[in-house]
Motif scaffolding. Structure first.
Motif, short mmCIF file in Angstrom:
data_model
loop_
_atom_site.label_atom_id
_atom_site.label_comp_id
_atom_site.label_asym_id
_atom_site.label_seq_id
_atom_site.Cartn_x
_atom_site.Cartn_y
_atom_site.Cartn_z
N ASP A 114 0.83 -1.20 0.00
CA ASP A 114 0.00 0.00 0.00
C ASP A 114 0.86 1.25 0.00
O ASP A 114 0.48 2.27 -0.56
N ASP A 115 2.03 1.15 0.65
CA ASP A 115 2.88 2.33 0.77
C ASP A 115 4.21 1.91 1.40
O ASP A 115 4.36 0.80 1.90
N VAL A 116 5.15 2.85 1.34
CA VAL A 116 6.40 2.69 2.08
C VAL A 116 6.38 3.76 3.16
O VAL A 116 6.20 4.95 2.85
N ILE A 117 6.50 3.35 4.41
CA ILE A 117 6.30 4.30 5.51
C ILE A 117 7.42 4.22 6.54
O ILE A 117 8.22 3.27 6.54
N GLY A 118 7.45 5.19 7.42
CA GLY A 118 8.43 5.22 8.50
C GLY A 118 7.85 4.68 9.78
O GLY A 118 6.68 4.33 9.85
N VAL A 119 8.68 4.65 10.78
CA VAL A 119 8.30 4.01 12.04
C VAL A 119 7.17 4.77 12.74
O VAL A 119 6.31 4.15 13.37
N SER A 120 7.12 6.09 12.59
CA SER A 120 6.07 6.85 13.28
C SER A 120 4.69 6.49 12.75
O SER A 120 3.74 6.31 13.52
N SER A 121 4.60 6.36 11.43
CA SER A 121 3.31 5.97 10.84
C SER A 121 2.89 4.61 11.35
O SER A 121 1.74 4.38 11.68
N PHE A 122 3.88 3.70 11.39
CA PHE A 122 3.51 2.35 11.80
C PHE A 122 3.11 2.31 13.27
O PHE A 122 2.18 1.61 13.65
N LEU A 123 3.81 3.09 14.09
CA LEU A 123 3.44 3.12 15.51
C LEU A 123 2.01 3.61 15.68
O LEU A 123 1.27 3.11 16.52
N GLY A 124 1.62 4.59 14.86
CA GLY A 124 0.24 5.08 14.90
C GLY A 124 -0.74 3.96 14.59
O GLY A 124 -1.75 3.79 15.28
N MET A 125 -0.41 3.16 13.58
CA MET A 125 -1.30 2.07 13.19
C MET A 125 -1.34 0.97 14.23
O MET A 125 -2.34 0.29 14.41
N ALA A 126 -0.21 0.77 14.88
CA ALA A 126 -0.08 -0.35 15.82
C ALA A 126 -0.59 0.00 17.22
O ALA A 126 -0.66 -0.87 18.09
N GLN A 127 -0.97 1.26 17.41
CA GLN A 127 -1.42 1.68 18.74
C GLN A 127 -2.65 0.89 19.18
O GLN A 127 -3.65 0.84 18.48
N GLY A 128 -2.54 0.27 20.32
CA GLY A 128 -3.66 -0.51 20.85
C GLY A 128 -3.85 -1.85 20.17
O GLY A 128 -4.78 -2.58 20.48
N ALA A 129 -2.98 -2.16 19.21
CA ALA A 129 -3.12 -3.42 18.48
C ALA A 129 -2.34 -4.55 19.17
O ALA A 129 -1.44 -4.31 19.94
N GLN A 130 -2.75 -5.75 18.84
CA GLN A 130 -1.94 -6.90 19.21
C GLN A 130 -0.79 -6.94 18.21
O GLN A 130 -1.02 -6.84 17.01
N VAL A 131 0.42 -7.08 18.69
CA VAL A 131 1.57 -7.05 17.79
C VAL A 131 2.23 -8.42 17.72
O VAL A 131 2.50 -9.05 18.74
N ILE A 132 2.47 -8.87 16.50
CA ILE A 132 3.18 -10.13 16.28
C ILE A 132 4.46 -9.78 15.53
O ILE A 132 4.41 -9.08 14.53
N THR A 133 5.58 -10.27 16.00
CA THR A 133 6.84 -10.02 15.30
C THR A 133 7.38 -11.33 14.76
O THR A 133 7.49 -12.32 15.49
N MET A 134 7.67 -11.34 13.46
CA MET A 134 8.16 -12.58 12.84
C MET A 134 9.60 -12.40 12.37
O MET A 134 9.88 -11.55 11.59
#
Lengths: 134, 79
Positions: A114-134
């Motif tokens: 969908d896009d290439v983004i930086g860490v701040s954008s992703f942190l916004g999306m991940a706020q309150g989310a369950q996070v899985i790291t692979m």
């Protein structure tokens, strides 16, 4: 308010191991198709596996199970993510930092991003989310 | 087992997890409430996992039975 009603899953792909890419894509796609909001962030070596040339040649790093998945020709992570996107709320993002370091452009990656983004954008999306790291 | 009016049957035999589930999800999405969708799957994992998905999503499992070398799983769309 409304944002909190839909459970969100954030999946961070770091590794280029086919098994990790597959497992994360599988969980994320089924979650999206089951009504969850899913946001995937691909960074570091994982990006390499999403390069068009590697996907076309099935040039992946595998262990025992991954090798057999290739052997049996089963649908791989790009197919799973595509299904998730077509049938659910799933977005896929590349990490701008790793892309810049490697000199890769979004056009070098398979056409599912969908896009290439930086860490701040992703942190916004991940706020309150369950996070899985692979 | 009483007669079930299966609206659509999907043959997902030979496909591994989550293939049969994904085919079912797509079919359920396009079905009307009350419709019964059947999936044929040769994947053992799917026979366990599809009923879990059905429960989670609040649909109704009509049957999940072994038929020789595969499973027949039917789901009624409930909402």
């Amino acid at each position: 308010m409304e944002q909190q009603q839909v459970p969100t899953l954030a999946i961070i792909f770091l590794s280029k191991d086919l098994e990790k890419l597959h497992a994360g894509s599988l969980v994320g796609s089924v979650a999206a198709m089951s009504g969850m909001k899913v946001r995937m962030f691909v960074t570091m070596n994982a990006l390499e596996a999403f390069l068009k040339e590697n996907v076309e040649k099935q040039n992946f790093q595998t262990g025992t199970v991954g090798a057999e998945m290739l052997n049996k020709n089963i649908p791989l992570f790009p197919d799973l993510i595509k299904e998730g996107k077509e049938n659910g709320d799933l977005h896929l993002y590349g990490c701008s930092m790793a892309m810049d370091v490697m000199g890769w452009k979004q056009g070098d990656l398979i056409d599912l991003f969908d896009d290439v983004i930086g860490v701040s954008s992703f942190l916004g999306m991940a706020q309150g989310a369950q996070v899985i790291t692979m | 087992m009483s007669e079930v009016d299966v609206k659509k049957s999907i043959d997902a035999r030979g496909s591994f997890c989550p293939g049969p589930l994904m085919e079912l999800i797509k079919a359920v999405k396009h079905a009307q409430v009350g419709d019964v969708i059947e999936v044929l799957s040769s994947d053992t994992g799917s026979a366990k996992d599809i009923p879990e998905w059905v429960k989670k999503m609040g649909h109704e499992l009509v049957y999940c039975q072994e038929a020789g070398d595969h499973w027949k799983i039917a789901v009624r769309k409930a909402r």
